[in-house]
Design a protein around this motif. Structure first.
Motif, PDB file in Angstrom:
ATOM      1  N   LEU A 156     -44.095  -1.671  -5.281  1.00 17.68           N
ATOM      2  CA  LEU A 156     -44.584  -0.469  -4.607  1.00 17.68           C
ATOM      3  C   LEU A 156     -43.965  -0.330  -3.214  1.00 17.68           C
ATOM      4  O   LEU A 156     -43.555   0.766  -2.800  1.00 17.68           O
ATOM      5  N   ALA A 157     -43.909  -1.448  -2.501  1.00 19.13           N
ATOM      6  CA  ALA A 157     -43.330  -1.393  -1.151  1.00 19.13           C
ATOM      7  C   ALA A 157     -41.859  -1.013  -1.200  1.00 19.13           C
ATOM      8  O   ALA A 157     -41.375  -0.197  -0.389  1.00 19.13           O
ATOM      9  N   ARG A 158     -41.117  -1.595  -2.152  1.00 21.95           N
ATOM     10  CA  ARG A 158     -39.702  -1.264  -2.275  1.00 21.95           C
ATOM     11  C   ARG A 158     -39.499   0.188  -2.711  1.00 21.95           C
ATOM     12  O   ARG A 158     -38.582   0.872  -2.245  1.00 21.95           O
ATOM     13  N   THR A 159     -40.399   0.659  -3.580  1.00 16.79           N
ATOM     14  CA  THR A 159     -40.293   2.051  -4.036  1.00 16.79           C
ATOM     15  C   THR A 159     -40.533   3.015  -2.876  1.00 16.79           C
ATOM     16  O   THR A 159     -39.813   4.016  -2.718  1.00 16.79           O
ATOM     17  N   ASP A 160     -41.580   2.716  -2.065  1.00 20.06           N
ATOM     18  CA  ASP A 160     -41.899   3.597  -0.937  1.00 20.06           C
ATOM     19  C   ASP A 160     -40.818   3.551   0.137  1.00 20.06           C
ATOM     20  O   ASP A 160     -40.527   4.562   0.797  1.00 20.06           O
ATOM     21  N   ALA A 161     -40.217   2.371   0.326  1.00 20.35           N
ATOM     22  CA  ALA A 161     -39.252   2.220   1.422  1.00 20.35           C
ATOM     23  C   ALA A 161     -37.834   2.606   1.023  1.00 20.35           C
ATOM     24  O   ALA A 161     -37.046   3.045   1.885  1.00 20.35           O
ATOM     25  N   GLU A 162     -37.473   2.483  -0.254  1.00 22.11           N
ATOM     26  CA  GLU A 162     -36.074   2.692  -0.641  1.00 22.11           C
ATOM     27  C   GLU A 162     -35.904   3.746  -1.739  1.00 22.11           C
ATOM     28  O   GLU A 162     -35.169   4.717  -1.569  1.00 22.11           O
ATOM     29  N   THR A 163     -36.588   3.530  -2.872  1.00 25.08           N
ATOM     30  CA  THR A 163     -36.321   4.360  -4.044  1.00 25.08           C
ATOM     31  C   THR A 163     -36.701   5.814  -3.814  1.00 25.08           C
ATOM     32  O   THR A 163     -35.906   6.738  -4.078  1.00 25.08           O
ATOM     33  N   ILE A 164     -37.919   6.077  -3.352  1.00 21.47           N
ATOM     34  CA  ILE A 164     -38.351   7.469  -3.143  1.00 21.47           C
ATOM     35  C   ILE A 164     -37.558   8.162  -2.038  1.00 21.47           C
ATOM     36  O   ILE A 164     -37.111   9.312  -2.223  1.00 21.47           O
ATOM     37  N   PRO A 165     -37.338   7.510  -0.877  1.00 23.12           N
ATOM     38  CA  PRO A 165     -36.493   8.179   0.132  1.00 23.12           C
ATOM     39  C   PRO A 165     -35.102   8.504  -0.393  1.00 23.12           C
ATOM     40  O   PRO A 165     -34.539   9.565  -0.069  1.00 23.12           O
ATOM     41  N   ALA A 166     -34.517   7.622  -1.220  1.00 26.57           N
ATOM     42  CA  ALA A 166     -33.197   7.913  -1.783  1.00 26.57           C
ATOM     43  C   ALA A 166     -33.253   9.119  -2.707  1.00 26.57           C
ATOM     44  O   ALA A 166     -32.358   9.992  -2.696  1.00 26.57           O
ATOM     45  N   ALA A 167     -34.329   9.225  -3.528  1.00 24.62           N
ATOM     46  CA  ALA A 167     -34.473  10.375  -4.419  1.00 24.62           C
ATOM     47  C   ALA A 167     -34.688  11.661  -3.629  1.00 24.62           C
ATOM     48  O   ALA A 167     -34.214  12.743  -4.020  1.00 24.62           O
ATOM     49  N   ILE A 168     -35.390  11.564  -2.489  1.00 23.52           N
ATOM     50  CA  ILE A 168     -35.609  12.741  -1.642  1.00 23.52           C
ATOM     51  C   ILE A 168     -34.278  13.241  -1.066  1.00 23.52           C
ATOM     52  O   ILE A 168     -34.013  14.451  -1.012  1.00 23.52           O
ATOM     53  N   ARG A 169     -33.435  12.293  -0.653  1.00 21.30           N
ATOM     54  CA  ARG A 169     -32.136  12.694  -0.090  1.00 21.30           C
ATOM     55  C   ARG A 169     -31.265  13.392  -1.139  1.00 21.30           C
ATOM     56  O   ARG A 169     -30.583  14.390  -0.843  1.00 21.30           O
ATOM     57  N   VAL A 170     -31.294  12.891  -2.374  1.00 20.33           N
ATOM     58  CA  VAL A 170     -30.514  13.531  -3.447  1.00 20.33           C
ATOM     59  C   VAL A 170     -31.040  14.932  -3.708  1.00 20.33           C
ATOM     60  O   VAL A 170     -30.274  15.888  -3.911  1.00 20.33           O
ATOM     61  N   THR A 171     -32.368  15.062  -3.704  1.00 22.58           N
ATOM     62  CA  THR A 171     -32.981  16.378  -3.939  1.00 22.58           C
ATOM     63  C   THR A 171     -32.600  17.361  -2.840  1.00 22.58           C
ATOM     64  O   THR A 171     -32.265  18.532  -3.091  1.00 22.58           O
ATOM     65  N   GLU A 172     -32.659  16.922  -1.595  1.00 23.43           N
ATOM     66  CA  GLU A 172     -32.344  17.805  -0.473  1.00 23.43           C
ATOM     67  C   GLU A 172     -30.858  18.176  -0.452  1.00 23.43           C
ATOM     68  O   GLU A 172     -30.473  19.258   0.010  1.00 23.43           O
ATOM     69  N   ALA A 173     -30.030  17.252  -0.967  1.00 28.98           N
ATOM     70  CA  ALA A 173     -28.590  17.556  -0.981  1.00 28.98           C
ATOM     71  C   ALA A 173     -28.252  18.643  -1.984  1.00 28.98           C
ATOM     72  O   ALA A 173     -27.257  19.366  -1.833  1.00 28.98           O
TER      73      ALA A 173
END
Length: 349
Positions: A156-173
């Motif tokens: 959960l910590a890794r998902t909140d700190a890395e995986t979800i922010p990375a998916a957000i950046r792809v979405t915004e791009a």
């Protein structure tokens, strides 16, 4: 017990368990921790079996029977002298013989009850050993749940700190048209994992509550076993000694009666002798009559035995009430957890 509960899971074990979680596979989250969680049912069944063990109740019943038997044994009757009419009719000796026969029967009952108590004591000690194995298995279950929880929290910590922010950046791009849906799926999977970890925490709480309950039942069984051992090693032998003394006293009384008869005949033959001979005879009579046995000590010992058994019965009753209360508390705790789970599901709908 606190030291047993504070074992820190190894990093290698956490990484191994975390590797079982695949955020792209919702099924891996549903399966996560299932093996450890399934031990709850086995532990609960074992706990109920130990709490419902009838050995303690049966042991209390047998102790009650022994107490009744001892209360029926009235040593004072052996010290009662038959009345004048009874002696003239020969009734005193007949009544003494009947009392001796009755007490011989009581001794047999006490020995039989002692055998039953020994059987119950053995059963209780076997229960203590089984509960010790159950305690070890429950403690292992508790630590296994802690490892799964730690692994889930790490993901959960890794998902909140890395995986979800990375998916957000792809979405915004805007480079991937499916990125928003992937982000939504990722967040939903993350929330499912969070709920799964919370469910494992609840299960770990059940395991934590089971540990002191097992120890409580163990201590009660061990205490009752020790009391039974005390009865077998002290009370029953003292009872046999007391009974043997009572019978010996009765035989001594019969011998004294024979001596009195012989002395009476001697007095009739010596009634015409000189005063010196009469005085010597009186001194002899005094020495003969000094052999009167005081039964007060035997009665006091019998009362002490009865009090000991009453204490044993009271402690056994308190132990049984404590186990019954522990079982009720376990049921209440389980219901509270079920209510909490039901409320959680209702809020998530």
């Amino acid at each position: 017990m606190s030291d047993e509960l504070t074992v820190t899971p190894s990093e290698a074990r956490i990484r191994s368990l975390a590797g079982q979680i695949d955020l792209s596979d919702p099924g891996s989250i549903l399966r996560f921790g299932t093996e450890a969680q399934n031990r709850a049912a086995n532990a609960a069944d074992a706990m109920l079996g130990a709490a419902r063990n009838p050995a303690t109740g049966e042991a209390g019943t047998v102790l009650s029977g022994l107490l009744q038997t001892l209360r029926g044994f009235d040593v004072a009757k052996l010290s009662q002298q038959p009345g004048l009419v009874g002696r003239l009719l020969g009734r005193g000796k007949a009544e003494a013989s009947a009392l001796v026969t009755r007490y011989e029967s009581v001794r047999g009952q006490v020995e039989a009850i002692g055998d039953k108590l020994d059987t119950h004591r053995t059963g209780l000690m076997e229960d203590v050993e089984r509960l010790e194995r159950l305690y070890g298995a429950t403690l292992e279950w508790f630590h296994s749940l802690a490892e799964y929880i730690a692994a889930g929290e790490a993901v959960l910590a890794r998902t909140d700190a890395e995986t979800i922010p990375a998916a957000i950046r792809v979405t915004e791009a805007g480079t991937d048209g499916l990125a928003p849906q992937k982000l939504a799926d990722l967040r939903a999977t993350r929330d499912a994992l969070d709920r799964r970890v919370h469910d494992l925490r609840l299960t770990r709480q059940v395991a934590m509550q089971a540990l002191p309950s097992i120890r409580l039942i163990q201590e009660n069984d061990r205490a009752l076993s020790a009391k039974i051992q005390s009865v077998l090693a002290n009370t029953v032998p003292l009872w046999r000694t007391q009974l043997a003394q009572a019978l010996a006293i009765q035989r001594m009384r019969d011998a004294g009666a024979a001596i009195r008869g012989a002395t009476d005949l001697t007095n009739q033959l010596l009634v015409a002798n000189a005063e010196t001979l009469r005085m010597a005879n009186a001194e002899a009579r005094t020495e003969v009559e000094r052999g009167v046995f005081d039964i007060a000590a035997v009665k006091q010992a019998n009362a002490a035995l009865v009090a000991t058994l009453e204490d044993t019965l009271r402690i056994a009753t308190e132990g049984r009430e404590a186990r019954r209360g522990a079982t009720q508390e376990l049921a209440l705790a389980e219901q509270q957890i079920r209510n909490a789970l039901a409320e959680t599901k209702a809020r998530l709908r």
